[in-house]
Design a protein around this motif. Structure first.
Motif, short mmCIF file in Angstrom:
data_model
loop_
_atom_site.label_atom_id
_atom_site.label_comp_id
_atom_site.label_asym_id
_atom_site.label_seq_id
_atom_site.Cartn_x
_atom_site.Cartn_y
_atom_site.Cartn_z
N MET A 162 0.85 -1.16 0.00
CA MET A 162 0.00 0.00 0.00
C MET A 162 0.90 1.23 0.00
N ASP A 163 0.57 2.14 -0.78
CA ASP A 163 1.38 3.35 -0.93
C ASP A 163 0.88 4.38 0.07
N ASP A 164 1.80 4.85 0.96
CA ASP A 164 1.44 5.85 1.97
C ASP A 164 1.72 7.27 1.50
N SER A 165 2.12 7.41 0.31
CA SER A 165 2.39 8.76 -0.20
C SER A 165 1.08 9.51 -0.35
N PRO A 166 1.10 10.82 -0.10
CA PRO A 166 -0.15 11.59 -0.15
C PRO A 166 -0.77 11.55 -1.54
N ALA A 167 -2.08 11.46 -1.54
CA ALA A 167 -2.79 11.50 -2.81
C ALA A 167 -2.71 12.92 -3.35
N PRO A 168 -2.66 13.11 -4.65
CA PRO A 168 -2.46 14.44 -5.21
C PRO A 168 -3.57 15.41 -4.85
N ASP A 169 -4.79 14.95 -4.65
CA ASP A 169 -5.86 15.89 -4.40
C ASP A 169 -6.12 16.12 -2.91
N LEU A 170 -5.34 15.49 -2.00
CA LEU A 170 -5.54 15.65 -0.56
C LEU A 170 -4.47 16.55 0.04
N GLU A 171 -4.84 17.32 1.00
CA GLU A 171 -3.90 18.16 1.73
C GLU A 171 -3.12 17.27 2.70
N PRO A 172 -1.94 17.66 3.13
CA PRO A 172 -1.15 16.86 4.06
C PRO A 172 -1.90 16.54 5.35
N THR A 173 -2.68 17.43 5.91
CA THR A 173 -3.44 17.13 7.13
C THR A 173 -4.54 16.13 6.86
N GLU A 174 -5.12 16.19 5.67
CA GLU A 174 -6.14 15.21 5.30
C GLU A 174 -5.54 13.83 5.17
N VAL A 175 -4.27 13.76 4.73
CA VAL A 175 -3.57 12.47 4.62
C VAL A 175 -3.40 11.88 6.03
N VAL A 176 -3.03 12.69 6.97
CA VAL A 176 -2.85 12.23 8.35
C VAL A 176 -4.18 11.74 8.91
N VAL A 177 -5.23 12.46 8.67
CA VAL A 177 -6.56 12.08 9.14
C VAL A 177 -6.98 10.76 8.50
N GLU A 178 -6.71 10.59 7.22
CA GLU A 178 -7.06 9.36 6.51
C GLU A 178 -6.28 8.17 7.08
N ARG A 179 -5.00 8.37 7.33
CA ARG A 179 -4.19 7.29 7.94
C ARG A 179 -4.75 6.92 9.32
N GLU A 180 -5.13 7.91 10.08
CA GLU A 180 -5.67 7.67 11.42
C GLU A 180 -6.98 6.89 11.33
N ARG A 181 -7.82 7.20 10.36
CA ARG A 181 -9.08 6.48 10.15
C ARG A 181 -8.81 5.01 9.82
N ARG A 182 -7.86 4.76 8.93
CA ARG A 182 -7.50 3.38 8.56
C ARG A 182 -6.99 2.61 9.78
N ARG A 183 -6.15 3.27 10.57
CA ARG A 183 -5.57 2.63 11.75
C ARG A 183 -6.67 2.26 12.75
N ARG A 184 -7.64 3.13 12.96
CA ARG A 184 -8.75 2.86 13.88
C ARG A 184 -9.60 1.69 13.40
N ARG A 185 -9.79 1.57 12.11
CA ARG A 185 -10.59 0.47 11.56
C ARG A 185 -9.92 -0.88 11.81
N ASP A 186 -8.59 -0.91 11.86
CA ASP A 186 -7.85 -2.16 12.03
C ASP A 186 -7.65 -2.52 13.50
N ILE A 187 -7.98 -1.64 14.41
CA ILE A 187 -7.78 -1.91 15.84
C ILE A 187 -8.96 -2.71 16.37
N GLY A 188 -8.65 -3.81 17.18
CA GLY A 188 -9.68 -4.54 17.90
C GLY A 188 -10.57 -5.41 17.04
N SER A 189 -11.61 -5.92 17.68
CA SER A 189 -12.55 -6.82 17.02
C SER A 189 -13.96 -6.29 17.18
#
Length: 164
Positions: A1-28
């Motif tokens: 998976m490529d963690d490089s920022p998407a061209p149409d997203l701002e750097p803070t939006e990239v951080v928020v998106e990563r945080e959302r993905r991480r939360r989805r993978d936590i726990g059961s």
């Protein structure tokens, strides 16, 4: 998976998106936990039943072994008892007492062969002797029954004694 920022997203939006993905993978989820418990139940219950059945079978086999040992000890004592005896109950009881059991765990039925009828009948001078008492041509039958202290296992054996 490529963690490089998407061209149409701002750097803070990239951080928020990563945080959302991480939360989805936590726990059961609750559904995952219920499915796991159900599967464990399906597997564990039969295994536990097998373990319990194995323990019960082992316990009964041990009791049977102890009863048969007591029975063979009783037979040995009756065989070694003087033939002139008309009652062998005390010899059989002694065998179970040496096992640490109560004398009530053994029962003895005794009879002698009536040559007139060719049947074993209870004696009158003693359980294994005719009215006249012991005779040289006497054939005695002694049936010994031993029961385990908890009553689960019972074994019987017959012994024939004779000087003929």
């Amino acid at each position: 998976m490529d963690d490089s920022p998407a061209p149409d997203l701002e750097p803070t939006e990239v951080v928020v998106e990563r945080e959302r993905r991480r939360r989805r993978d936590i726990g059961s989820t609750f559904v995952e936990i219920v499915v796991t418990i159900t599967l464990l139940g399906i597997v564990v219950v039969p295994v536990m039943r097998s373990v319990i059945l194995s323990i019960t079978a082992s316990s009964v086999a041990k009791q049977a072994s102890e009863v048969e040992t007591a029975l063979l000890n009783a037979v040995d004592r009756v065989n070694r008892a003087p033939f002139t005896r008309c009652d062998y109950t005390e010899f059989a009881r002694a065998a179970v007492l040496t096992q640490g059991w109560s004398a009530d765990e053994v029962s003895v039925e005794q009879s002698y062969l009536d040559v007139g009828t060719d049947l074993f009948v209870p004696g009158t001078a003693g359980p294994a002797c005719p009215n006249g008492g012991h005779r040289r041509d006497l054939i005695q039958q002694v049936a010994i029954t031993v029961t385990s202290p908890n009553g689960d296992v019972t074994r019987t054996i017959e012994v024939v004694k004779s000087e003929i």
